[in-house]
Scaffold this active site. Structure first.
Site, PDB file in Angstrom:
ATOM      1  N   LYS A  26       2.312  -3.283   7.299  1.00 47.06           N
ATOM      2  CA  LYS A  26       2.579  -3.460   5.868  1.00 47.06           C
ATOM      3  C   LYS A  26       4.021  -3.051   5.543  1.00 47.06           C
ATOM      4  O   LYS A  26       4.689  -3.698   4.735  1.00 47.06           O
ATOM      5  CB  LYS A  26       1.596  -2.640   5.022  1.00 47.06           C
ATOM      6  CG  LYS A  26       0.180  -3.170   4.989  1.00 47.06           C
ATOM      7  CD  LYS A  26       0.059  -4.569   4.386  1.00 47.06           C
ATOM      8  CE  LYS A  26       0.172  -4.595   2.877  1.00 47.06           C
ATOM      9  NZ  LYS A  26      -0.119  -5.954   2.326  1.00 47.06           N
ATOM     10  N   TYR A  83      -1.666  -0.448  11.144  1.00 49.57           N
ATOM     11  CA  TYR A  83      -1.838  -1.109   9.842  1.00 49.57           C
ATOM     12  C   TYR A  83      -0.649  -0.827   8.924  1.00 49.57           C
ATOM     13  O   TYR A  83      -0.020  -1.751   8.390  1.00 49.57           O
ATOM     14  CB  TYR A  83      -3.148  -0.634   9.172  1.00 49.57           C
ATOM     15  CG  TYR A  83      -3.176  -0.924   7.689  1.00 49.57           C
ATOM     16  CD1 TYR A  83      -3.237  -2.234   7.222  1.00 49.57           C
ATOM     17  CD2 TYR A  83      -3.098   0.111   6.752  1.00 49.57           C
ATOM     18  CE1 TYR A  83      -3.215  -2.503   5.858  1.00 49.57           C
ATOM     19  CE2 TYR A  83      -3.078  -0.153   5.394  1.00 49.57           C
ATOM     20  CZ  TYR A  83      -3.133  -1.465   4.954  1.00 49.57           C
ATOM     21  OH  TYR A  83      -3.109  -1.726   3.610  1.00 49.57           O
ATOM     22  N   THR A  99       0.809  -1.218   0.000  1.00 55.58           N
ATOM     23  CA  THR A  99       0.000   0.000   0.000  1.00 55.58           C
ATOM     24  C   THR A  99       0.842   1.267   0.000  1.00 55.58           C
ATOM     25  O   THR A  99       1.988   1.255   0.466  1.00 55.58           O
ATOM     26  CB  THR A  99      -0.906  -0.010   1.255  1.00 55.58           C
ATOM     27  OG1 THR A  99      -1.535   1.246   1.389  1.00 55.58           O
ATOM     28  CG2 THR A  99      -0.097  -0.270   2.525  1.00 55.58           C
ATOM     29  N   ASP A 100       0.247   2.355  -0.445  1.00 57.54           N
ATOM     30  CA  ASP A 100       0.950   3.646  -0.393  1.00 57.54           C
ATOM     31  C   ASP A 100       1.110   4.155   1.038  1.00 57.54           C
ATOM     32  O   ASP A 100       1.907   5.057   1.296  1.00 57.54           O
ATOM     33  CB  ASP A 100       0.227   4.696  -1.257  1.00 57.54           C
ATOM     34  CG  ASP A 100      -1.218   4.963  -0.862  1.00 57.54           C
ATOM     35  OD1 ASP A 100      -1.726   4.324   0.080  1.00 57.54           O
ATOM     36  OD2 ASP A 100      -1.853   5.830  -1.507  1.00 57.54           O
ATOM     37  N   GLU A 101       0.327   3.584   1.978  1.00 59.18           N
ATOM     38  CA  GLU A 101       0.361   4.110   3.353  1.00 59.18           C
ATOM     39  C   GLU A 101       1.709   3.917   4.033  1.00 59.18           C
ATOM     40  O   GLU A 101       1.992   4.556   5.046  1.00 59.18           O
ATOM     41  CB  GLU A 101      -0.735   3.451   4.204  1.00 59.18           C
ATOM     42  CG  GLU A 101      -2.103   3.724   3.655  1.00 59.18           C
ATOM     43  CD  GLU A 101      -3.213   3.498   4.674  1.00 59.18           C
ATOM     44  OE1 GLU A 101      -2.937   3.373   5.869  1.00 59.18           O
ATOM     45  OE2 GLU A 101      -4.367   3.464   4.235  1.00 59.18           O
TER      46      GLU A 101
HETATM   47  O1  TDX Z   1     -16.273   6.223   8.345  1.00 58.72           O
HETATM   48  C1  TDX Z   1     -15.288   6.742   7.790  1.00 58.72           C
HETATM   49  N1  TDX Z   1     -15.169   8.103   7.750  1.00 58.72           N
HETATM   50  C2  TDX Z   1     -14.121   8.744   7.170  1.00 58.72           C
HETATM   51  O2  TDX Z   1     -14.061   9.991   7.176  1.00 58.72           O
HETATM   52  C3  TDX Z   1     -14.253   5.943   7.175  1.00 58.72           C
HETATM   53  C4  TDX Z   1     -14.329   4.445   7.179  1.00 58.72           C
HETATM   54  C5  TDX Z   1     -13.196   6.602   6.587  1.00 58.72           C
HETATM   55  N2  TDX Z   1     -13.109   7.956   6.601  1.00 58.72           N
HETATM   56  C6  TDX Z   1     -11.938   8.615   5.973  1.00 58.72           C
HETATM   57  C7  TDX Z   1     -10.590   8.121   6.443  1.00 58.72           C
HETATM   58  C8  TDX Z   1      -9.719   8.271   5.217  1.00 58.72           C
HETATM   59  O3  TDX Z   1      -9.194   9.589   5.146  1.00 58.72           O
HETATM   60  O4  TDX Z   1     -11.983   8.310   4.583  1.00 58.72           O
HETATM   61  C9  TDX Z   1     -10.671   8.054   4.052  1.00 58.72           C
HETATM   62  C10 TDX Z   1     -10.647   6.653   3.490  1.00 58.72           C
HETATM   63  O5  TDX Z   1     -10.749   5.772   4.587  1.00 58.72           O
HETATM   64  P1  TDX Z   1     -10.614   4.173   4.424  1.00 58.72           P
HETATM   65  O6  TDX Z   1     -11.601   3.708   3.412  1.00 58.72           O
HETATM   66  O7  TDX Z   1     -10.649   3.581   5.784  1.00 58.72           O
HETATM   67  O8  TDX Z   1      -9.179   4.043   3.747  1.00 58.72           O
HETATM   68  P2  TDX Z   1      -7.707   4.547   4.192  1.00 58.72           P
HETATM   69  O9  TDX Z   1      -7.616   4.788   5.638  1.00 58.72           O
HETATM   70  O10 TDX Z   1      -7.347   5.695   3.277  1.00 58.72           O
HETATM   71  O11 TDX Z   1      -6.854   3.260   3.830  1.00 58.72           O
HETATM   72  C11 TDX Z   1      -7.078   2.626   2.588  1.00 58.72           C
HETATM   73  O12 TDX Z   1      -6.097   2.877   1.638  1.00 58.72           O
HETATM   74  C12 TDX Z   1      -4.909   2.160   1.669  1.00 58.72           C
HETATM   75  C13 TDX Z   1      -7.309   1.136   2.765  1.00 58.72           C
HETATM   76  O13 TDX Z   1      -8.227   0.868   3.778  1.00 58.72           O
HETATM   77  C14 TDX Z   1      -6.042   0.409   2.988  1.00 58.72           C
HETATM   78  O14 TDX Z   1      -6.271  -0.974   3.099  1.00 58.72           O
HETATM   79  C15 TDX Z   1      -5.147   0.687   1.850  1.00 58.72           C
HETATM   80  O15 TDX Z   1      -3.950   0.034   2.020  1.00 58.72           O
END
Ligand code: TDX
Length: 353
Positions: free
Chosen positions: A163, A159, A134-136
């Site tokens: 990774k 997480y 992942t980019d994270e």
């Molecule tokens: O309820 C929420 N409210 C909200 O504001 C959730 C679930 C997320 N968010 C925000 C957090 C992030 O800034 O939205 C963005 C996206 O969240 P996620 O879908 O949880 O993704 P993220 O944290 O960016 O991580 C994802 O990208 C890299 C994936 O979950 C990872 O598995 C991947 O490696």
């Protein structure tokens, strides 16, 4: 059965990205044996692959990647020559609640697979251990710039730390033992079959059910979104033509602030449901920010584009439309995975196979 040219183990093939990759490989390469190894934890669901489960070149193995004996048996039974490793715990919020589960699966699981591949691949045949990451791992960006393959590792969440650690082990096995490895680091994916804990499917489901949309902080965090099939195509390309020992970044060059994305989701979902414009805007609710919340991710995929000629084929407009339609037309799938019923059903179905 005809002799198979390659015998590829895809781990996490019942998950979101894994199921798209398995489908692509099974359909595109009838001469490859595709073995899907998946523990079927909460996010892995064989219903994601119902359309190809009877294919002659497909096998399913319900195995935990930390179970070294079971992994060895699978390598032996199918004479595995290559691995594409996607099995992982992947939800940042869960990693904040239970970091140990992430260390176990993502670090020890990867190490287990590396160890078995190293033990088994002592002949001169063609081998590859492809690790999907992942980019994270690169941490967070300010307003400018994008992650390249040489960006410094700076994970912030349990997480991303897990990774990052798994990426380091993969490189260590290449450098120390000469294991043929390749790594790719991808930006945020979206599309059908994503578990509804992640932003896009969670919010589509909540809009459908008229539940609050919990936007963390002020919604100003930025993510770079890529349609999942474009990621699967990139993996296919890197698997076949990537240089051993290298890393490739994969990204959509498609940055969105969360709040703008959420507004787009509300507008698209309402339109497709025949609701009035703006009817569900009031579902948007700002809530306490995620701990350690990375501000911005953006991927520079110049290397992949220039070396291997990859580019995303699905525009964001098209991808979001397809995705919202898919969730709205597959409400049985959505209800089943959110109720947890599918787990009991499939556990019975796949036990003892
Ligand atoms: O309820 C929420 N409210 C909200 O504001 C959730 C679930 C997320 N968010 C925000 C957090 C992030 O800034 O939205 C963005 C996206 O969240 P996620 O879908 O949880 O993704 P993220 O944290 O960016 O991580 C994802 O990208 C890299 C994936 O979950 C990872 O598995 C991947 O490696």
């Amino acid at each position: 059965m005809q002799t198979m040219e390659r015998k590829i183990l895809i781990t996490g093939g019942a998950g979101f990205i894994g199921s798209h990759l398995v489908r692509l490989m099974v359909n595109r390469y009838p001469n490859y044996l595709i073995v899907n190894l998946d523990a079927l934890t909460y996010a892995g669901n064989p219903a994601n692959l119902r359309d190809i489960e009877e294919a002659a070149n497909y096998r399913f193995e319900r195995v935990d990647i930390c179970d070294v004996e079971a992994v060895r048996e699978v390598f032996e039974r199918h004479a595995i020559d290559s691995v594409i490793h996607l099995a992982a715990e992947s939800h940042v919020d869960r990693s904040i609640d239970d970091p140990f589960a992430f260390a176990r699966t993502n670090v020890l699981g990867t190490l287990t697979l590396l160890q078995v591949a190293k033990e088994r691949w002592t002949d001169d045949a063609q081998h590859l251990f492809y690790h999907v990451s992942t980019d994270e791992v690169y941490g967070s960006l300010g307003a400018e710039g994008a992650f390249t393959e040489s960006s410094r590792y700076e994970p912030h969440s349990p997480y991303s730390a897990s990774k990052a650690s798994s990426d380091h082990f993969v490189r260590a096995f290449h450098d120390t033992f000469g294991l043929p490895t390749v790594i790719s680091n991808c930006s945020n994916n979206y599309g059908p079959y994503q578990f509804p804990e992640k932003l896009i499917p969670l919010f589509i489901n909540n809009i459908r059910e008229r539940r609050a949309l919990p936007v963390y902080g002020r919604g100003e965090n930025v993510r770079d979104w890529l349609y999942v099939e474009d990621h699967a195509r990139a993996i296919d390309l890197i698997f076949h033509r990537g240089r051993v020992g290298e890393t490739y970044n994969i990204g959509g060059s498609n940055e969105w602030r969360n709040i703008d994305l959420v507004r787009l989701l509300v507008a698209t979902t309402d339109r497709l449901l025949g609701r009035a414009e703006g009817e569900d805007d009031n579902l948007i609710t700002f809530v306490r920010d995620r701990a350690g919340h990375d501000l911005r991710y953006a991927i520079d995929s110049t290397k992949l584009r220039e070396e291997l000629g990859w580019h995303p084929e699905v525009s964001f407009e098209e991808g979001i439309e397809r995705t919202v339609r898919w969730y709205l037309h597959n409400d049985e799938w959505l209800t089943a995975v959110t109720s947890g019923e599918y787990r009991n059903y499939y556990s019975r179905m796949y036990d003892g196979r």
